[in-house]
Scaffold this active site. Structure first.
Site, PDB file in Angstrom:
ATOM      1  CG  HIS A 364      -1.818  -1.213   1.215  1.00 55.68           C
ATOM      2  ND1 HIS A 364      -2.623  -1.552   2.250  1.00 55.68           N
ATOM      3  CD2 HIS A 364      -2.008  -2.142   0.268  1.00 55.68           C
ATOM      4  CE1 HIS A 364      -3.266  -2.660   1.953  1.00 55.68           C
ATOM      5  NE2 HIS A 364      -2.902  -3.037   0.760  1.00 55.68           N
ATOM      6  CB  CYS A 677      -4.238  -0.097 -19.822  1.00 55.73           C
ATOM      7  SG  CYS A 677      -4.978  -1.638 -19.292  1.00 55.73           S
TER       8      CYS A 677
HETATM    9  C1  PEP Z   1      -2.223  -5.468 -16.601  1.00 59.34           C
HETATM   10  O1  PEP Z   1      -2.286  -6.629 -16.220  1.00 59.34           O
HETATM   11  O2  PEP Z   1      -1.507  -5.086 -17.535  1.00 59.34           O
HETATM   12  C2  PEP Z   1      -3.034  -4.428 -15.947  1.00 59.34           C
HETATM   13  C3  PEP Z   1      -3.102  -3.212 -16.449  1.00 59.34           C
HETATM   14  O3  PEP Z   1      -3.651  -4.744 -14.795  1.00 59.34           O
HETATM   15  P1  PEP Z   1      -2.882  -4.913 -13.403  1.00 59.34           P
HETATM   16  O4  PEP Z   1      -1.473  -4.429 -13.614  1.00 59.34           O
HETATM   17  O5  PEP Z   1      -3.642  -4.128 -12.424  1.00 59.34           O
HETATM   18  O6  PEP Z   1      -2.963  -6.393 -13.195  1.00 59.34           O
END
Ligand code: PEP
Ligand code: MG
Length: 747
Positions: A364, A677
């Site tokens: 966190h 993303c």
């Molecule tokens: C990913 O897996 O690329 C993503 C954006 O989600 P997280 O990093 O939260 O798993």
């Protein structure tokens, strides 16, 4: 605790105090102490073993064993009963020592005649210093009271050792804190920083472990605890009422500060003759010892809360530390063993950087540091032991390296790097409000990833066009209980308000794997990353998902709404989740709540399987977002959390790019909106290549928008595409080499 015992304990500690106060050389003092303990406890033997180095213990004083053995008898850590106490940090109390596993007979000490053995560790705040042993001829188990007394004495010995009472203050010790030291840790948040050390928990030096007047001591303890509770109450009331994130965290503190068990144990130790400070620290040592053996992240977090409270209490009692001590430097780099999210939010943006001994990328505190864009290095082993308040320090957050008291050459190189970065920042500022259009006229949309309210100010500052990924689990992770629907909808509404009409894509709860909720029953899975996580949990236990969907609809309150489901591995999962959304909309309609002006429901493509889903899926889904972090770990079967393998495979590996290209082509075929993303979207060279193969919406950390946009604006994507295609035709493993050559040639 019997009255007699209290009296025994106090009178023994009083004798100990007198012995400590007398002028004597270290050895004479230790001899006196062993004599005194043996005498008070009516045992034939009392011995003190201290660490010579991290692996070896040495008999340093004894009453009862042969005097010739002192400084001769040594044992390795874990060897014999003494070594076992030292290694495990746990007491051994046995009426029949020779029959204990691992017993080692030490002829030179003449110990064969002693049957009973009790040994307790001498340790200070988790640092092992030695072992205190009593032995006697008659076979008996030492009583609980006697063991407690031994522990109290061991605690006093630890304090004395800390003060250098036995060994004297060596010159070597001061030299220790002047040399440059390099710490190679792990990146928690990228970025560079230069400043001066600010110790989060300056070591409180206890000069008075034994109290003269237990009644007065008890009062001091109670007064200090009152002050502590008031301080925590003030912290709680100082937080904006709608800042549920911080409130939840601090409520846990308040609970500990009012814990009766904690208080009772400290009062008992004070009644035994310890000073209030020593009693607090004894509790703290116990908690730290426990922390070593606990792996559950939630329990560790709570023990850390307790540790933090103990520090606050010690500072109040001793008048030392941050409340009264040195001024915080103007350019503070926080150095700590670990830090909770609440404390970090307390410091806020005043910090230039953070170096932690513990912590984890997903902790966190790391989440908060990222939100505040403060460079963070974790796993910097021993940094709190080495660093002193005010020391000069430079952080290379990109590589996870901290230079404490750096040489001039290091500082110069570092400042050059920072100056270049500052220049670049200026350049990014000047293009902030321009669209990302490449040399060849292609438009790329740059969005930012977020997860806390603290992230939102970056939306305007970074020039992001919107939030491409809002990770809703962070709200769940930093709390100690499940948030209520009304809280969530208020928060989501504020996020949309801050976005002021820019798009925000909310991702539904992605828990499991590394993201564990403290208030959910833990599941013990052999492979959590491949286990019961994200949408799988959501569909199996739809209560939380329904609540979250409702909160989102209410937050939109008639505005446009974008929602995506994480970790969809097959079409059916998307359909089932979408059906939940339809139901939630229907329920809200019946209840008379305004419905979103428009609703987009997407899926994250994070498993290779979804790239091969039926065409109908691509037609039906409103949009897809590639979660590159997960997708890459499953594509290469390389755990993203495992330092050994996580950098092993290049994102620009031809196989991976070809795979991504396939997804782009399928989406183009069905007209499906597609974005990317994962973290790679924020790495300029990777982002260029993603754009070149057709990914025209990239969502990244806010700090990456400037560098990515700047490079995009200077690049001809069509030409770059040619370079990638050629590398593929040439059978290269990665396109990185030719891409870098191309960029260099382009200046
Ligand atoms: C990913 O897996 O690329 C993503 C954006 O989600 P997280 O990093 O939260 O798993
Ligand atoms: Mg993911």
């Amino acid at each position: 605790m019997t009255h007699d015992f209290q009296t025994d304990s106090r009178s023994m500690l009083a004798r100990l105090r007198t012995a400590m106060a007398e002028e004597a050389a270290g050895q004479a003092r230790l001899d006196k102490i062993t004599h005194l303990i043996a005498d008070s406890m009516r045992t034939e033997v009392c011995s003190v073993y201290l660490f010579r180095d991290s692996e070896t213990l040495e008999l340093c004083a004894t009453e009862g064993l042969k005097a010739e053995a002192v400084h001769q008898t040594r044992m390795r850590l874990g060897e014999g009963l003494v070594g076992r106490v030292a290694r495990t940090g746990r007491l051994i109390n046995t009426p029949d020592a020779p029959s204990e596993p691992g017993f080692r007979y030490m002829a030179e000490t003449g110990e064969e005649i002693y049957s009973s053995f009790a040994g307790v560790p001498i340790q200070r705040l988790g640092e092992k210093l030695g072992v205190l042993v009593v032995q006697s001829k008659i076979a008996r188990r030492f009583s609980e009271d006697e063991i407690t007394l031994l522990e109290v004495v061991a605690m006093v010995l630890a304090e004395m050792a800390e003060l250098g009472v036995f060994v004297g203050e060596g010159a070597a010790l001061s030299a220790l804190h002047t040399k440059p030291v390099v710490f190679r840790g792990t990146t928690g948040q990228e970025g560079t920083a230069e400043g001066h050390v600010w110790l989060h928990e300056p070591r409180v030096v206890i000069t008075n472990p034994i109290a003269e007047d237990p009644h007065r001591e008890r009062e001091r303890l109670q007064e200090a605890t009152e002050q502590l509770r008031d301080a925590v109450d003030r912290m709680v009331s100082g937080i904006a009422e709608d800042d549920k994130e911080q409130l939840e965290v601090l409520e846990a503190y308040r609970m500990f500060a009012n814990s009766k068990g904690w208080m009772r144990r400290m009062e008992e130790d004070v009644a035994r003759g310890l000073s209030a400070e020593a009693a607090v620290e004894k509790e703290q040592s116990t908690a730290r010892a426990r922390m070593e053996s606990i792996t559950d992240p939630y329990l560790r977090g709570r023990l850390h809360d307790l540790d933090d409270l103990s520090n606050r209490l010690l500072r109040i009692l001793s008048g030392q530390g941050k409340e009264t001590g040195a001024d915080m430097p103007a350019d503070p780099i926080l150095v700590a063993r670990n830090i909770g999210p609440a404390e970090l939010l307390d410091y806020g943006r005043s910090l230039r950087g953070i170096v932690l001994e513990e912590g984890s990328v997903g902790s966190h505190a790391a989440i908060v540091a990222r939100s505040l864009a403060i460079p963070l290095i974790i796993h910097a082993d021993r940094v709190t032991t080495e660093a002193l308040n005010g020391d000069h320090i430079v952080l290379d957050g990109d590589n996870g390296v901290a230079h404490l008291r750096p040489e001039d050459t290091v500082v110069t190189a570092f400042r050059d790097k920072m100056a270049m970065q500052a220049k670049a920042q200026e350049r990014y500022g000047s293009i902030r409000d321009l669209p990302a259009v490449t040399m060849c006229g292609e438009r790329v949309h740059l969005m930012m990833n977020a997860g806390l309210m603290a992230d939102l100010p970056s939306l305007a500052g970074s020039g992001a066009e919107g939030v491409g990924l809002f990770r809703t689990e962070l709200q769940f992770l930093i709390r100690n209980q499940m948030p209520r629907r009304s809280e969530l909808s208020a928060l989501y509404a504020r996020v949309m308000d801050s976005a002021a009409g820019r798009k925000v894509v909310f991702r539904t709860l992605d828990i499991g794997s590394d993201k564990v909720l403290s208030y959910m029953k833990p599941t013990d899975e052999p492979n959590p990353a491949l286990g019961w996580r994200a949408i799988r949990v959501g569909l199996d236990k739809p209560g939380v998902m329904r609540m979250q969907l409702q909160a989102l609809i209410r937050a939109a309150n008639g505005r446009a709404l974008s929602v995506m489901f994480p970790f969809v591995a097959q079409y059916d999962e998307y359909r089932a989740a979408r059906a939940e959304m339809d139901k939630a909309m229907e329920r809200e309609r019946i209840l008379g709540h305004p419905l979103p002006a428009s609703l987009e429901i997407g899926a994250m493509l994070e498993t290779p399987s979804l790239a091969y889903a039926p065409r109908r899926f691509f037609e039906e889904v409103d949009f897809l977002s590639i979660g590159g972090n997960d997708l890459k770990q499953f594509f290469f079967a390389a755990d993203r959390e495992n330092e050994r393998v996580r950098r092993r495979y290049d994102t620009l590996n031809v196989s991976f790019l070809t795979f991504l290209q396939g997804i782009v082509d399928r989406c183009a075929d069905t007209g499906t909106t597609l974005s990317f993303c994962g973290e790679d979207a924020g790495r300029p060279v990777e982002a260029l290549c993603l754009a070149a193969i057709g990914l025209r919406t990239l969502s990244m950390r806010p700090a990456s928008i400037g560098p990515v946009k700047s490079l995009l604006m200077r690049t001809d994507l069509t030409a770059l595409r040619g370079v990638i295609d050629k590398a593929r035709e040439d059978g290269l493993q990665s396109v990185r080499g030719p891409v870098m050559d191309f960029l260099r040639a382009d200046g």
